[in-house]
Design a protein around this motif. Sequence first.
Motif, PDB file in Angstrom:
ATOM      1  N   LEU A 114       1.839   1.962  -3.440  1.00 48.37           N
ATOM      2  CA  LEU A 114       0.742   2.544  -4.216  1.00 48.37           C
ATOM      3  C   LEU A 114       0.671   4.054  -4.013  1.00 48.37           C
ATOM      4  CD1 LEU A 114      -2.048  -0.113  -3.552  1.00 48.37           C
ATOM      5  CD2 LEU A 114      -0.930   0.339  -5.749  1.00 48.37           C
ATOM      6  N   HIS A 149      -6.932   3.916  -9.043  1.00 44.89           N
ATOM      7  CA  HIS A 149      -5.941   2.834  -9.033  1.00 44.89           C
ATOM      8  C   HIS A 149      -5.361   2.668  -7.631  1.00 44.89           C
ATOM      9  CE1 HIS A 149      -2.541   0.299  -9.985  1.00 44.89           C
ATOM     10  NE2 HIS A 149      -1.714   1.221  -9.533  1.00 44.89           N
ATOM     11  N   GLN A 150      -5.040   3.777  -7.000  1.00 44.20           N
ATOM     12  CA  GLN A 150      -4.471   3.756  -5.649  1.00 44.20           C
ATOM     13  C   GLN A 150      -5.398   3.042  -4.670  1.00 44.20           C
ATOM     14  OE1 GLN A 150      -4.556   7.643  -3.960  1.00 44.20           O
ATOM     15  NE2 GLN A 150      -3.111   7.195  -2.312  1.00 44.20           N
ATOM     16  N   ARG A 202      -8.434   1.191  -5.429  1.00 42.93           N
ATOM     17  CA  ARG A 202      -8.906  -0.127  -5.858  1.00 42.93           C
ATOM     18  C   ARG A 202      -7.867  -1.200  -5.591  1.00 42.93           C
ATOM     19  NH1 ARG A 202     -14.285  -0.774  -6.252  1.00 42.93           N
ATOM     20  NH2 ARG A 202     -15.263   0.574  -7.800  1.00 42.93           N
ATOM     21  N   SER A 203      -6.597  -0.833  -5.700  1.00 37.52           N
ATOM     22  CA  SER A 203      -5.534  -1.804  -5.536  1.00 37.52           C
ATOM     23  C   SER A 203      -5.336  -2.237  -4.089  1.00 37.52           C
ATOM     24  CB  SER A 203      -4.216  -1.245  -6.086  1.00 37.52           C
ATOM     25  OG  SER A 203      -4.300  -1.064  -7.487  1.00 37.52           O
ATOM     26  N   GLN A 204      -5.910  -1.497  -3.139  1.00 34.77           N
ATOM     27  CA  GLN A 204      -5.804  -1.909  -1.741  1.00 34.77           C
ATOM     28  C   GLN A 204      -7.146  -2.242  -1.108  1.00 34.77           C
ATOM     29  OE1 GLN A 204      -4.776   1.269   1.141  1.00 34.77           O
ATOM     30  NE2 GLN A 204      -4.703   2.645  -0.594  1.00 34.77           N
ATOM     31  N   HIS A 214       0.839  -1.206   0.000  1.00 33.78           N
ATOM     32  CA  HIS A 214       0.000   0.000   0.000  1.00 33.78           C
ATOM     33  C   HIS A 214       0.871   1.253   0.000  1.00 33.78           C
ATOM     34  CE1 HIS A 214      -3.504  -2.412   1.989  1.00 33.78           C
ATOM     35  NE2 HIS A 214      -3.168  -2.849   0.796  1.00 33.78           N
TER      36      HIS A 214
END
Length: 246
Positions: free
Chosen positions: A115, A190-191, A193-195, A112
Amino acid sequence: MQPILKDFLGKWVYPTGFTGPGVEFRLRQTERCLPLWDKLVAQAIQVAEKDLKSGSDEYKAVRARAGYAAEGPFMSLKQMSTQILSVEIGEQPAYIDLQRIRARQIWDEVKHGQLHADVLLRGGFIKREEELMDDPRANTQPKLSYFGMAAMFPHIHPLARAGQHYYNESMACLGIAATLSVIGDDLVRHQLRSQEAEELMHFMEGKYQIDAYALTPKDQKPIEQVFDFLLRPWAPEPGRALGGSQ
């Protein structure tokens, strides 16, 4: 009740594969959390709307620096080591599945942090990640309800962290959902959704620990004391990474 919270409760809070005193204890604590969870969602939505109206991309950097402060490599390792150390060597067999879950979370938190650094790099706010080491905004986390308490877990009880998992990680889930409901920027999405799934897993860690292990008043007491601390007036504001001021 905010629709985002209602959906979260129906999908993740109330369904459980367990029965018994652990579940009953968790549901009592859940009732205490509900007003603050609802307030958190409303605040996160308002802050996201304010960010969009600012007419500047600086809000992305503010959120990303704060996220790096909370989840960058330095903070992640310091935070997670307290979880691992809260179980003494002689207690390892009784809590080995918790230790495995917590060890996995070390990887999640460091990821995270990357990210958040990615937002700053791709957004042109920094040229190299090393620049963040000289920026206090990317290295300070003022929330007593998180890092101040996390430092104490090795001195409390192996299950004490479950209360923080349940409350703080639910705030991360709800704050992300609220922000995504407003902000459509590709970098921010993106930041977050990716976590998103990993924050949910961390919340479920707390839920599992309470349902499966908090079966006696002795084991429930340190967890309830954590909730007592978390549910003070500072608790409902979203973290800086999700638009709050703290």
